[in-house]
Design a protein around this motif. Structure first.
Motif, short mmCIF file in Angstrom:
data_model
loop_
_atom_site.label_atom_id
_atom_site.label_comp_id
_atom_site.label_asym_id
_atom_site.label_seq_id
_atom_site.Cartn_x
_atom_site.Cartn_y
_atom_site.Cartn_z
N LEU A 15 6.98 11.32 -5.14
CA LEU A 15 7.95 10.32 -4.68
C LEU A 15 9.29 10.53 -5.39
CD1 LEU A 15 7.88 7.72 -2.84
CD2 LEU A 15 7.80 6.44 -4.97
N PRO A 16 10.38 10.77 -4.64
CA PRO A 16 11.69 10.86 -5.30
C PRO A 16 12.03 9.52 -5.94
CG PRO A 16 11.76 11.72 -3.05
CD PRO A 16 10.45 11.02 -3.20
N PRO A 17 12.58 9.51 -7.16
CA PRO A 17 12.84 8.24 -7.86
C PRO A 17 13.67 7.25 -7.05
CG PRO A 17 13.09 10.08 -9.37
CD PRO A 17 12.89 10.66 -8.02
N ARG A 18 14.66 7.75 -6.31
CA ARG A 18 15.52 6.82 -5.57
C ARG A 18 14.78 6.12 -4.44
NH1 ARG A 18 18.26 9.43 -1.08
NH2 ARG A 18 17.26 11.43 -0.64
N THR A 19 13.61 6.68 -4.05
CA THR A 19 12.86 6.06 -2.96
C THR A 19 12.21 4.75 -3.40
OG1 THR A 19 12.43 8.31 -2.23
CG2 THR A 19 11.22 6.59 -1.13
N LEU A 20 12.25 4.45 -4.71
CA LEU A 20 11.78 3.13 -5.16
C LEU A 20 12.62 2.02 -4.56
CD1 LEU A 20 11.09 3.98 -8.91
CD2 LEU A 20 9.39 3.51 -7.15
N LEU A 21 13.80 2.36 -4.03
CA LEU A 21 14.61 1.35 -3.33
C LEU A 21 13.91 0.85 -2.08
CD1 LEU A 21 18.14 3.01 -3.64
CD2 LEU A 21 17.28 1.02 -4.89
N GLY A 22 12.83 1.54 -1.68
CA GLY A 22 12.06 1.06 -0.55
C GLY A 22 11.45 -0.30 -0.78
N LEU A 23 11.38 -0.73 -2.05
CA LEU A 23 10.92 -2.10 -2.33
C LEU A 23 11.85 -3.13 -1.70
CD1 LEU A 23 9.89 -1.66 -6.06
CD2 LEU A 23 8.37 -2.41 -4.23
N LEU A 24 13.12 -2.76 -1.52
CA LEU A 24 14.10 -3.68 -0.93
C LEU A 24 14.32 -3.42 0.55
CD1 LEU A 24 16.76 -3.69 -3.79
CD2 LEU A 24 15.00 -5.41 -3.32
N GLY A 84 -0.18 -2.34 -14.17
CA GLY A 84 -0.61 -1.69 -12.93
C GLY A 84 0.56 -1.18 -12.11
N ALA A 85 1.63 -1.99 -12.02
CA ALA A 85 2.82 -1.56 -11.29
C ALA A 85 3.45 -0.34 -11.96
CB ALA A 85 3.83 -2.69 -11.20
N LEU A 86 3.50 -0.35 -13.30
CA LEU A 86 4.07 0.78 -14.03
C LEU A 86 3.24 2.04 -13.84
CD1 LEU A 86 6.16 1.93 -16.00
CD2 LEU A 86 4.72 1.11 -17.88
N VAL A 87 1.92 1.91 -13.90
CA VAL A 87 1.04 3.06 -13.67
C VAL A 87 1.28 3.62 -12.27
CG1 VAL A 87 -1.36 3.75 -13.33
CG2 VAL A 87 -0.72 2.39 -15.32
N GLY A 88 1.42 2.73 -11.28
CA GLY A 88 1.70 3.18 -9.92
C GLY A 88 2.99 3.98 -9.84
N VAL A 89 4.04 3.53 -10.53
CA VAL A 89 5.32 4.24 -10.54
C VAL A 89 5.15 5.63 -11.17
CG1 VAL A 89 7.65 4.27 -11.49
CG2 VAL A 89 6.73 2.16 -10.52
N LEU A 90 4.50 5.67 -12.33
CA LEU A 90 4.35 6.95 -13.03
C LEU A 90 3.53 7.95 -12.22
CD1 LEU A 90 3.73 5.71 -16.69
CD2 LEU A 90 5.81 6.75 -15.76
N LEU A 91 2.50 7.48 -11.54
CA LEU A 91 1.69 8.39 -10.74
C LEU A 91 2.44 8.83 -9.49
CD1 LEU A 91 -1.86 6.73 -10.94
CD2 LEU A 91 -0.99 8.68 -12.24
N LEU A 122 -0.25 1.24 -5.18
CA LEU A 122 -0.50 0.50 -6.42
C LEU A 122 0.70 -0.35 -6.80
CD1 LEU A 122 -2.28 3.20 -8.63
CD2 LEU A 122 -3.30 1.15 -7.66
N ILE A 123 1.90 0.19 -6.58
CA ILE A 123 3.11 -0.56 -6.89
C ILE A 123 3.18 -1.80 -6.00
CG2 ILE A 123 5.61 -0.44 -7.10
CD1 ILE A 123 5.35 2.60 -7.19
N ALA A 124 2.98 -1.61 -4.70
CA ALA A 124 3.10 -2.73 -3.76
C ALA A 124 2.06 -3.81 -4.04
CB ALA A 124 2.96 -2.22 -2.33
N VAL A 125 0.83 -3.39 -4.33
CA VAL A 125 -0.24 -4.37 -4.57
C VAL A 125 0.05 -5.21 -5.81
CG1 VAL A 125 -2.64 -4.57 -5.28
CG2 VAL A 125 -2.05 -3.12 -3.36
N HIS A 126 0.49 -4.56 -6.88
CA HIS A 126 0.74 -5.30 -8.12
C HIS A 126 2.01 -6.14 -8.03
CE1 HIS A 126 -2.22 -2.38 -9.64
NE2 HIS A 126 -2.51 -3.31 -10.52
N VAL A 127 3.01 -5.64 -7.31
CA VAL A 127 4.22 -6.45 -7.11
C VAL A 127 3.90 -7.69 -6.29
CG1 VAL A 127 6.46 -6.51 -5.95
CG2 VAL A 127 5.88 -4.59 -7.42
N ALA A 128 3.03 -7.54 -5.29
CA ALA A 128 2.64 -8.70 -4.49
C ALA A 128 1.92 -9.75 -5.35
CB ALA A 128 1.73 -8.26 -3.34
N ALA A 129 1.04 -9.30 -6.25
CA ALA A 129 0.37 -10.24 -7.14
C ALA A 129 1.35 -10.89 -8.11
CB ALA A 129 -0.74 -9.52 -7.90
#
Length: 542
Positions: A15-24, A84-91, A122-129
């Motif tokens: 995952l390219p780092p900038r694609t984390l903007l997909g959260l928004l 969990g969210a951090l682990v998802g980002v790192l993976l 993993l990021i989405a699931v933990h952010v939702a919680a």
């Protein structure tokens, strides 16, 4: 997967780092469908995008102070969610950090997870919680309701502003941002779907801005505020999901066309073979609203289309098929392979139908003729799905075995080639065939395979089904070894006379998964009991 992916292959889907903007904004770097994603080296939307909802991300931000206070009190659950969210980002970042490459090299099993970017779930699931934790924090105080409402109003206004700028003065800047690092061939899909991306911004921006405005009005009515925000959050998710362009051909998987029924009746228990280039067309059809490609796919019986219709496929769709299929496929597709060897592969696959296509994957969305490029080649397998052989030969090297298997001198109708499985004693090194293979009666049973015969020589029962760790066998009720036969398949030693053989797939990973799941449920129950006792302790002291 039976065999781990090589690191050089797996890390291509990082995952390219900038694609984390997909959260928004889930569509900032592409629209659903292969080659409609322009986020860089990730070319599939499903592996490059995750979206828990704009308001959910905002609510998760308000969970930060709650997690800090919980950590100080010794409560682990909120901290676990952030971890969990951090682990998802790192993976998910894969090759962009040293974490995933190290895990892939040193931790068994990571190569079987295919693509690092898939960890985005993993990021989405933990952010939702975390959104649930943060939402509770917001409702606790009116000042927080106002702050959350102002933040939502600002995010909604930002999306509306981005829409206005991307349509006009900042058009080139947005184009450069979205196409940065993307392969050149993705420029055309970007231009084709850019307007569709722009169309999502005002709708979603207006929803989030409305949530902020209504939140300011309902500051003194927390319950109404909660109902309004939850309703808008769900609406936002539905609006985003509505852009995923689900297949317009309703009932595509609900019924089989006449051509499919005819192929299924012709095949019976045999298999069909779909070349890799054609097999992948099922993925390329994902995300399109055009009816013609879907009908074309149904007629072609591609990988993603034929499963519900009960047609077995020799390549691509066997649930236990290890990646050794690719060695057969490469030999079959090679122009240098004699046709006699290709027929042998067809026999070993127990395949009665070959589907070929001159249509290349990127041409599929523009098809107009459902029959374009489809050719069906009939073949009558002569080995049979289950056969009794009196001759076998043991190899310890898979490359040598494959070379002999494909040699014109080898006759798979009389001799099967075995490989020793770790932890299992192989049959004697060599036994010459005394008579041709004898087909035996067989039937598929839930999670397994059964064969029986009244008379026959001692030897091995070869089953043209993919071998994988976890297969267990009984012969006349007694446990016996399951050997790898003819590079890809299975063989079970059997005695002379009447026999009943049962093969059952019971992988150790399933048992471990059940026990770990039960352990997790017990742990969750323990956490809830501890929290309940902790919360009731002050009242008892009072």
């Amino acid at each position: 997967k039976a065999v781990p992916y090589d690191a050089a292959v797996a890390l291509t889907r990082s995952l390219p780092p900038r694609t984390l903007l997909g959260l928004l904004d889930p569509f900032l770097f592409g629209f659903p469908g292969i080659d409609r994603f322009w986020g860089g080296e990730v070319v599939e939307f499903a592996f490059g995008t995750f979206y828990p909802g704009g308001l959910a991300v905002l609510a998760a931000a308000f969970a930060v102070p709650a997690c800090v206070r919980a950590w100080r009190r010794g409560e682990a659950v909120p901290a676990f969610l952030w971890a969990g969210a951090l682990v998802g980002v790192l993976l998910a970042l894969g090759r962009h950090t040293p974490v995933y490459p190290w895990l892939h090299e040193h931790v068994a099993g990571f190569g079987r997870s295919r693509w690092p970017s898939a960890a985005g779930y993993l990021i989405a699931v933990h952010v939702a919680a975390l959104a649930g934790v943060g939402f509770g924090e917001v409702l606790a105080e009116r000042a927080r309701i106002r702050r959350a409402s102002f933040a939502a109003l600002a995010i909604g206004t930002l999306l509306l502003s981005a829409w206005a700028l991307a349509r006009g003065p900042a058009s080139d800047a947005f184009r450069a941002l979205q196409l940065a690092g993307a392969p050149p061939y993705q420029a055309a899909p970007y231009e084709a779907f850019r307007d569709a991306w722009l169309a999502t911004l005002p709708v979603r921006g207006a929803q989030i801005a409305a949530a902020g405005a209504l939140g300011l009005i309902l500051t003194n009515a927390p319950r109404r505020f909660a109902l309004v925000w939850i309703a808008i959050l769900v609406l936002d998710l539905f609006v985003a999901a509505g852009r995923f362009e689900a297949p317009a051909a309703r009932g595509f998987y609900d019924h089989a066309s006449e051509s499919v029924v005819a192929i299924r009746n012709e095949l019976g228990d045999r298999r069909m073979f779909t070349p890799r280039t054609t097999d992948q067309l099922g993925n390329f059809l994902y995300g399109t609203k055009e009816l013609t490609p879907f009908e074309w796919a149904r007629n072609a019986m591609l990988c993603n289309a034929n499963g519900p219709f009960g047609i077995n496929q020799a390549n691509g769709c066997e649930p236990l098929g290890p990646r050794r299929h690719e060695a057969f496929t490469q030999a079959f597709d090679s122009d240098e392979t004699p046709w006699e060897i290709k027929e042998r592969l067809f026999d070993l696959w127990d395949a009665a139908l070959l589907v070929t296509s001159s249509v290349r994957p990127l041409e599929v969305p523009t098809l107009r003729n459902p029959d374009q490029g489809i050719e069906l080649s009939r073949h009558e397998p002569r080995l049979g799905r289950a056969t009794l052989l009196s001759g076998w030969k043991t190899h310890t090297d898979s490359r040598t075995l494959l070379a002999e298997l494909l040699s014109p001198r080898h006759d798979p109708g009389r001799l099967t080639l075995l490989e020793p499985v770790p932890g299992r004693a192989p049959p004697p090194a060599t036994a010459q065939a005394t008579e041709p293979a004898l087909p035996v009666h067989w039937e598929a049973v839930p999670n397994g395979f059964r064969a029986a015969w009244m008379s026959g020589p001692a030897g091995v029962l070869r089953v043209l089904q993919s071998w994988a760790p976890g297969w267990e066998a009984t012969v006349n009720g007694e446990r016996t070894a399951v050997h790898r036969a003819d590079f890809l398949f299975m063989a079970v030693p059997v005695p002379r006379g009447p026999c009943e053989v049962e093969l059952t797939y019971r992988p150790a990973s399933l048992r471990r998964g059940v026990w770990l799941s039960l352990l997790g449920l017990v742990g969750i129950g323990g956490c809830l009991l501890i929290e309940r006792r902790t919360n009731s302790l002050p009242s008892k002291l009072e």
